[in-house]
Design an enzyme around this catalytic site. Structure first.
Site, short mmCIF file in Angstrom:
data_model
loop_
_atom_site.label_atom_id
_atom_site.label_comp_id
_atom_site.label_asym_id
_atom_site.label_seq_id
_atom_site.Cartn_x
_atom_site.Cartn_y
_atom_site.Cartn_z
N ASP A 67 0.81 -1.23 0.00
CA ASP A 67 0.00 0.00 0.00
C ASP A 67 0.84 1.27 0.00
O ASP A 67 2.06 1.24 0.21
CB ASP A 67 -0.97 -0.01 1.19
CG ASP A 67 -0.36 -0.57 2.47
OD1 ASP A 67 0.87 -0.49 2.63
OD2 ASP A 67 -1.11 -1.08 3.31
N ASN A 135 -7.92 -3.44 14.26
CA ASN A 135 -9.30 -3.65 13.80
C ASN A 135 -9.40 -4.79 12.79
O ASN A 135 -10.44 -5.01 12.19
CB ASN A 135 -9.88 -2.36 13.20
CG ASN A 135 -9.14 -1.91 11.94
OD1 ASN A 135 -8.22 -2.58 11.49
ND2 ASN A 135 -9.54 -0.78 11.39
N HIS A 137 -7.56 -5.12 9.97
CA HIS A 137 -7.24 -4.84 8.56
C HIS A 137 -5.93 -5.51 8.15
O HIS A 137 -5.04 -5.72 8.96
CB HIS A 137 -7.24 -3.33 8.26
CG HIS A 137 -6.07 -2.56 8.79
ND1 HIS A 137 -6.18 -1.25 9.20
CD2 HIS A 137 -4.76 -2.87 8.95
CE1 HIS A 137 -4.99 -0.82 9.59
NE2 HIS A 137 -4.12 -1.77 9.45
N GLU A 142 -9.93 -2.22 5.23
CA GLU A 142 -10.56 -1.98 6.53
C GLU A 142 -11.79 -2.87 6.70
O GLU A 142 -12.31 -3.41 5.71
CB GLU A 142 -10.98 -0.51 6.62
CG GLU A 142 -9.83 0.49 6.48
CD GLU A 142 -8.96 0.60 7.74
OE1 GLU A 142 -8.90 -0.35 8.55
OE2 GLU A 142 -8.32 1.65 7.91
C1 F6R Z 1 1.21 -1.51 6.19
C2 F6R Z 1 -0.05 -2.24 6.27
C3 F6R Z 1 -0.86 -2.30 7.51
C4 F6R Z 1 -0.04 -2.62 8.76
C5 F6R Z 1 -0.92 -2.59 10.01
C6 F6R Z 1 -0.13 -2.83 11.27
O1 F6R Z 1 1.79 -1.63 4.91
O2 F6R Z 1 -0.44 -2.78 5.28
O3 F6R Z 1 -1.89 -3.24 7.35
O4 F6R Z 1 0.55 -3.88 8.61
O5 F6R Z 1 -1.59 -1.38 10.09
O6 F6R Z 1 0.70 -1.71 11.49
P1 F6R Z 1 1.79 -1.74 12.65
O7 F6R Z 1 2.82 -2.72 12.22
O8 F6R Z 1 2.36 -0.33 12.67
O9 F6R Z 1 1.10 -2.13 13.90
#
Ligand code: F6R
Length: 240
Positions: A67, A135, A137, A142
């Protein structure tokens, strides 16, 4: 789903890095799906250390990131392209042309279509590395995102904006939209490694592993994939 639990985050990162390094040794032109956020930082540090010490060769490796924030130029220090260059690509002998991060500026709809085409041209992703949001995702898919999605533009939830504000000066500086690989794009990867660390992820890991498969917890869809390995520390695994 295979579940590997380790006491400390460092052991998690070493185990993930070892799997990736072995896969590159077996297939030098490995296609690797990557993620950003705080979770994979330790894994990237282990890959960099290994490259420096043992010379693992990234000359033919191809990468696709999950992303990118909409509206951030690749040179913007808060962009995911910048994050990847800073924490991983800039320390490896990888060909920048083989590293793909969605472009968050310009014609977004076209970029989404082109990104899927680029993954197809590389003959798909061999190993997709994932983190997970509290959550549920994966990528920026989401809760409520259709399981039928390919790379698309997405609205970030308030939870995600708040969680990601750790990388910004304040929550209102976090972009509210992003380009993300979709659930279908992620499920097409041949193998999936998901890393989760810390107590804050324990509840969602429990839901993902043992709850119903539901669009309200996007990561639960991984129950339908044939080759998923979770790499957890004891805290993240504490409710299993
Ligand atoms: C980032 C991504 C997100 C993160 C998720 C966890 O490229 O795709 O899904 O993996 O938000 O983020 P952290 O590792 O900061 O807890």
């Amino acid at each position: 789903m295979k579940i590997n639990t380790f006491k400390d985050p460092i052991q998690v990162h070493r185990a993930v890095a070892k799997e990736i390094i072995e896969a590159i040794q077996q297939r030098p032109n490995l296609v690797l799906g990557l993620s950003t956020g705080s979770t994979p930082l330790g894994t990237y540090a282990e890959l960099v250390k290994d490259h420096q010490e043992n010379g693992t060769d990234y000359g033919q490796v191809i990468t696709f990131n999950l992303d990118e924030y909409e509206g951030l130029d690749p040179n913007d220090p808060k962009s995911y392209r910048h994050f990847m260059n800073q924490h991983l690509f800039g320390h490896l002998n990888i060909n920048q042309k083989n590293t793909h991060v969605p472009l968050g500026t310009g014609d977004i709809e076209k970029e989404c279509r082109d990104y899927e085409d680029r993954i197809k041209s590389a003959e798909g992703i061999d190993i997709q590395l994932l983190g997970i949001g509290i959550n549920g995702h994966i990528g920026f898919n989401e809760p409520g995102t259709s399981f039928d999605t390919y790379t698309h533009a997405a609205e970030l939830s308030e939870d995600t904006i708040l969680a990601n504000s750790k990388f910004f000066e304040s929550p209102n500086q976090v972009p509210t939209r992003a380009i993300t690989m979709g659930i279908k794009s992620i499920l097409q990867a041949k193998r999936i490694f998901l890393i989760a660390l810390g107590l804050s992820k324990a509840q969602v890991i429990k839901g993902m592993v043992s709850g119903p498969v539901s669009e309200s917890l996007p990561a639960s869809v991984l129950q339908n994939h044939a080759d998923v390995t979770l790499f957890l520390n004891e805290e993240a695994a504490s409710l299993l």
